[in-house]
Design a protein around this motif. Sequence first.
Motif, mmCIF file in Angstrom:
data_model
loop_
_atom_site.group_PDB
_atom_site.id
_atom_site.type_symbol
_atom_site.label_atom_id
_atom_site.label_comp_id
_atom_site.label_asym_id
_atom_site.label_seq_id
_atom_site.Cartn_x
_atom_site.Cartn_y
_atom_site.Cartn_z
ATOM 1 N N GLU A 31 0.834 -1.213 0.000
ATOM 2 C CA GLU A 31 0.000 0.000 0.000
ATOM 3 C C GLU A 31 0.860 1.252 0.000
ATOM 4 O OE1 GLU A 31 -3.027 0.104 3.033
ATOM 5 O OE2 GLU A 31 -3.776 -1.886 2.481
ATOM 6 N N ASP A 141 -6.854 6.503 -0.396
ATOM 7 C CA ASP A 141 -7.660 5.295 -0.286
ATOM 8 C C ASP A 141 -6.946 4.188 -1.055
ATOM 9 O OD1 ASP A 141 -9.496 3.211 -0.540
ATOM 10 O OD2 ASP A 141 -11.205 4.560 -0.797
ATOM 11 N N ALA A 142 -6.322 3.270 -0.336
ATOM 12 C CA ALA A 142 -5.553 2.193 -0.963
ATOM 13 C C ALA A 142 -6.424 1.272 -1.805
ATOM 14 C CB ALA A 142 -4.811 1.394 0.100
ATOM 15 N N SER A 143 -7.689 1.110 -1.436
ATOM 16 C CA SER A 143 -8.569 0.194 -2.182
ATOM 17 C C SER A 143 -8.909 0.722 -3.572
ATOM 18 C CB SER A 143 -9.844 -0.091 -1.391
ATOM 19 O OG SER A 143 -10.623 1.087 -1.256
ATOM 20 N N THR A 144 -8.938 2.047 -3.734
ATOM 21 C CA THR A 144 -9.245 2.635 -5.041
ATOM 22 C C THR A 144 -8.022 3.259 -5.705
ATOM 23 O OG1 THR A 144 -9.830 4.784 -4.096
ATOM 24 C CG2 THR A 144 -11.622 3.161 -4.337
ATOM 25 N N GLY A 145 -6.937 3.412 -4.941
ATOM 26 C CA GLY A 145 -5.733 4.045 -5.480
ATOM 27 C C GLY A 145 -5.927 5.522 -5.758
#
Length: 195
Positions: A31, A141-145
């Motif tokens: 991440e 937001d690591a999930s969406t970059g």
Amino acid sequence: MNRFILGLLSAVSVVTLPAFLEAQNVAPASEQIAGAVLALPKEMRDGAGVMGYRVTGKLELLRAAKNGMLCLADDPAEEKFHVSCYADTMEPFMARGRSLRAGGVKGAQVDTARFAEVKAGKIKMPTAPAALYQIFADSFDASTGSVKNGRYLFVVYIPFATPATTGLSTVPSDTKPWLMLPGTPKAHIMFSSTM
């Protein structure tokens, strides 16, 4: 015997628990790398080296550079998101700044010390222009970059450049490139925009 073992376990827990808790505040290396390289153009991201954190407060190499760019991951101790990537030819200058700040040197005194060391030949500056890419944002937001309320800053270091050598104004502008800190080791062309 049981008291001895219990005492030993307590001592070990006291020593390792703070380190364990501190490590829990640090994002996984993957991440950190994804967030750090976001500052770069897409075609440069895969080859960039990344320095990040396995433990809060200790910056270390997470991935080696393959394309001459080095990125610094977001510092987990800071409230807002900030990452930067720069030509690795700037690393001696940048590393010295980090070292001075860690030693308690603050504000303009960091550059005063670095400039003196450049003049004395202790810090080698690049002889060609060197890029720096940064993102300042509220969060990542690591999930969406993606980042929230991001501002992008692009700089090209040209040590000792002046208006006469570049043809650039030193007057800050939101719409045109301009030269900051002319004549110094940290002379650079400023570009900025929102994301």
